[in-house]
Design an enzyme around this catalytic site. Structure first.
Site, PDB file in Angstrom:
ATOM      1  N   ASP A  28      -4.950  -6.130   4.932  1.00 33.41           N
ATOM      2  CA  ASP A  28      -6.090  -6.874   5.490  1.00 33.41           C
ATOM      3  C   ASP A  28      -6.176  -8.268   4.868  1.00 33.41           C
ATOM      4  OD1 ASP A  28      -6.914  -4.847   7.165  1.00 33.41           O
ATOM      5  OD2 ASP A  28      -8.075  -3.855   5.589  1.00 33.41           O
ATOM      6  N   ASN A  76       0.849  -1.202   0.000  1.00 29.80           N
ATOM      7  CA  ASN A  76       0.000   0.000   0.000  1.00 29.80           C
ATOM      8  C   ASN A  76       0.881   1.247   0.000  1.00 29.80           C
ATOM      9  OD1 ASN A  76       0.650   0.693   2.849  1.00 29.80           O
ATOM     10  ND2 ASN A  76      -0.336  -1.282   3.203  1.00 29.80           N
ATOM     11  N   PHE A 128      -4.498   3.679  14.483  1.00 27.14           N
ATOM     12  CA  PHE A 128      -4.669   4.707  13.451  1.00 27.14           C
ATOM     13  C   PHE A 128      -5.827   4.304  12.550  1.00 27.14           C
ATOM     14  CE2 PHE A 128      -1.304   7.992  13.108  1.00 27.14           C
ATOM     15  CZ  PHE A 128      -0.673   7.724  14.312  1.00 27.14           C
ATOM     16  N   LYS A 172     -13.602   1.697  15.075  1.00 30.50           N
ATOM     17  CA  LYS A 172     -12.376   0.908  15.313  1.00 30.50           C
ATOM     18  C   LYS A 172     -11.961   0.984  16.773  1.00 30.50           C
ATOM     19  CE  LYS A 172     -10.975   1.243  10.628  1.00 30.50           C
ATOM     20  NZ  LYS A 172     -10.267   1.859   9.553  1.00 30.50           N
ATOM     21  N   LYS A 205     -11.810  -2.535  18.494  1.00 33.68           N
ATOM     22  CA  LYS A 205     -10.469  -3.063  18.770  1.00 33.68           C
ATOM     23  C   LYS A 205     -10.015  -2.738  20.196  1.00 33.68           C
ATOM     24  CE  LYS A 205      -9.288  -2.740  13.858  1.00 33.68           C
ATOM     25  NZ  LYS A 205      -8.227  -2.776  12.862  1.00 33.68           N
TER      26      LYS A 205
HETATM   27  N1  CTP Z   1      -4.351  -3.074  11.750  1.00 32.70           N
HETATM   28  C1  CTP Z   1      -3.713  -4.167  12.285  1.00 32.70           C
HETATM   29  N2  CTP Z   1      -3.758  -5.371  11.660  1.00 32.70           N
HETATM   30  C2  CTP Z   1      -4.436  -5.530  10.507  1.00 32.70           C
HETATM   31  C3  CTP Z   1      -5.109  -4.434   9.940  1.00 32.70           C
HETATM   32  C4  CTP Z   1      -5.042  -3.219  10.582  1.00 32.70           C
HETATM   33  O1  CTP Z   1      -3.079  -4.020  13.328  1.00 32.70           O
HETATM   34  N3  CTP Z   1      -4.449  -6.724   9.923  1.00 32.70           N
HETATM   35  C5  CTP Z   1      -4.294  -1.798  12.466  1.00 32.70           C
HETATM   36  C6  CTP Z   1      -3.530  -0.688  11.758  1.00 32.70           C
HETATM   37  O2  CTP Z   1      -2.169  -0.711  12.144  1.00 32.70           O
HETATM   38  C7  CTP Z   1      -4.226   0.566  12.257  1.00 32.70           C
HETATM   39  C8  CTP Z   1      -5.650   0.106  12.508  1.00 32.70           C
HETATM   40  O3  CTP Z   1      -5.613  -1.325  12.607  1.00 32.70           O
HETATM   41  O4  CTP Z   1      -3.706   1.033  13.477  1.00 32.70           O
HETATM   42  C9  CTP Z   1      -6.636   0.481  11.466  1.00 32.70           C
HETATM   43  O5  CTP Z   1      -6.246  -0.031  10.230  1.00 32.70           O
HETATM   44  P1  CTP Z   1      -7.304  -0.058   9.041  1.00 32.70           P
HETATM   45  O6  CTP Z   1      -6.736  -0.793   7.875  1.00 32.70           O
HETATM   46  O7  CTP Z   1      -7.788   1.340   8.832  1.00 32.70           O
HETATM   47  O8  CTP Z   1      -8.441  -0.880   9.776  1.00 32.70           O
HETATM   48  P2  CTP Z   1      -9.286  -2.114   9.452  1.00 32.70           P
HETATM   49  O9  CTP Z   1      -9.764  -2.632  10.771  1.00 32.70           O
HETATM   50  O10 CTP Z   1      -8.560  -3.036   8.597  1.00 32.70           O
HETATM   51  O11 CTP Z   1     -10.552  -1.502   8.783  1.00 32.70           O
HETATM   52  P3  CTP Z   1     -10.941  -1.237   7.252  1.00 32.70           P
HETATM   53  O12 CTP Z   1      -9.842  -1.785   6.412  1.00 32.70           O
HETATM   54  O13 CTP Z   1     -12.216  -1.990   7.111  1.00 32.70           O
HETATM   55  O14 CTP Z   1     -11.109   0.227   7.170  1.00 32.70           O
END
Ligand code: CTP
Length: 411
Positions: free
Chosen positions: A288, A217, A332, A346, A350
């Site tokens: 993800d 990304n 974040f 979140k 979380k």
């Molecule tokens: N994060 C994580 N592990 C993952 C995905 C995300 O620890 N597998 C953490 C990121 O480091 C960040 C937070 O979760 O601090 C939010 O990441 P984001 O990608 O915005 O959240 P998601 O829960 O994946 O939500 P979405 O993709 O549906 O927006």
């Protein structure tokens, strides 16, 4: 009046360049500010300036000969090295820089430098072409990576007749750098995060498709790096877990760097440090989904379409939230709309203490930029609203908030 360098012991190494004469003013200014200045001169430096001048200005014995031991009860280069709060080499010739880089010890200064554990600052001065020579650059790079701080030479008329970079920085400026160094050191020793263990994740994870292709990304790592620098400046013990980033991580030997690639690697690195950590900041953009299979050899082109099957990665932040004990957890949320809604979702889902939300579509916010626009929420709602600010400033404010809350929880 309290002098800014009162009680500080500084070794001033003077090496043999025409700029050595400026070391007299430097010695005088450092001494006037209260520092105990122990001058060590090389044999070449003595061709340009006398020991007597420096002894008179520093009011201390000047050293140049490793074997001229006047006190039978001590070994000068070891005693000097042990007592130093800082070592400053000004002017530093290409020769001393090379000796330091390679660990040579053939005179009093280079020998003392090997015995020193205090921080070292180097103010180079040399001809412009020498300064640009690949050998000199490579030696400076080695020292920089080892934690040596450089006071870059200024540009101007050089003694050799050339105009360019290579002129020793002015003594007033060098003294300011030294004063700032001690202020920063004081902040580290008594900062709001002193004694706290903080883990920061940065960058974007890399999910391999095959040995030459991957899914990643746009995360640059800049926000995580700014957080690591700010945490260190506030006195924390910092571990930086960095995935793919656009630039090099901060070169501070006190920041423990762990390089990872995939979300799974990051999960393992984070979990290893979770029990022991006081504050966790998850600034990394974690994938993800990852390819179900990663091919061991390069995938060859075949049909008109290729389907990649992706499977969910473990949500690291969510796992941490479920296993929270004393740790303060910051997540974040980089969004492209409805930032407040998603961020607060979140935070709850979380089990975070704070969530830092930004809308990456806004100009000056998000990936790759040096600035950010963030809003920080806790369970009750908005707690910090930062319009356009540098990532360094955002990092400082977020960590100050965390430090206050962690301190409050201990009361
Ligand atoms: N994060 C994580 N592990 C993952 C995905 C995300 O620890 N597998 C953490 C990121 O480091 C960040 C937070 O979760 O601090 C939010 O990441 P984001 O990608 O915005 O959240 P998601 O829960 O994946 O939500 P979405 O993709 O549906 O927006």
């Amino acid at each position: 009046m309290v002098k800014s360098l009162q009680g500080k012991s500084i070794i001033l190494g003077i090496t043999g360049g025409i700029a050595a004469y400026k070391a007299a003013a430097l010695t005088s200014k450092l001494t006037q500010k209260g520092a105990k200045v122990h001058v060590i001169m090389t044999a070449s430096a003595k061709q340009f300036i006398t020991e007597l001048t420096l002894q008179s200005l520093s009011k201390q014995r000047v050293f140049s000969d490793t074997f001229q031991e006047r006190d039978p009860s001590s070994i000068s280069h070891i005693d000097l090295a042990d007592s130093a709060d800082l070592v400053l080499i000004a002017p530093a010739t290409a020769n001393i820089i090379a000796k330091m880089a390679h660990g040579l010890a053939d005179d009093m200064l280079s020998t003392t430098l090997l015995a020193v554990t205090a921080p070292i600052m180097v103010a180079p001065a040399m001809n412009v072409h020498m300064y640009q020579h690949p050998a000199v650059i490579s030696n400076m790079d080695t020292l920089y990576k080892r934690g040596v701080q450089f006071i870059e030479p200024g540009e101007g008329q050089l003694a050799c007749g050339y105009v360019g970079k290579g002129r020793l920085e002015e003594p007033e400026t060098i003294v300011k750098v030294v004063e700032n160094f001690f202020v920063r050191q004081q902040e580290k020793e008594s900062g709001p995060l002193t004694g706290k263990k903080i883990v920061i994740t940065a960058g974007g994870t890399v999910e391999r498709i095959d040995p030459v292709r991957y899914i990643s990304n746009d995360s640059s790592g800049k926000m995580g790096f700014a957080l690591a620098r700010a945490a260190r400046a506030m006195g924390a013990e910092v571990t930086l877990i960095a995935a793919r980033t656009d630039e090099a991580p901060p070169l501070d030997p006190a920041i423990h760097l762990v390089r990872v690639e995939s979300a799974q690697d990051m999960y393992e690195a984070v979990m290893d440090r979770w029990t022991d950590c006081d504050i966790m900041v998850k600034a990394a953009a974690v994938a993800d989904y990852r390819p179900r299979q990663s091919s061991e050899s390069k995938i060859k082109k075949s049909g008109d379409t290729l389907t990649l099957e992706l499977v969910k990665t473990t949500d690291i932040l969510e796992s941490l939230g479920k296993n929270k004990d004393k740790q303060f957890l910051i997540g974040f949320a980089a969004e492209t709309g409805n930032a407040e809604f998603y961020a607060r979702d979140k935070l709850i889902r979380k089990n975070l203490d704070l969530v830092v939300a930004n809308d990456v579509t806004l100009e000056g916010a998000g990936f790759g930029t040096d600035t950010n626009i963030v809003k920080v929420y806790d369970i009750e709602g908005l707690v910090l609203d930062l319009p356009l600010a540098s990532k360094d400033e955002v990092a400082r404010q977020v960590l100050r908030l965390a430090a206050d809350r962690v301190a409050g929880a201990l009361l």
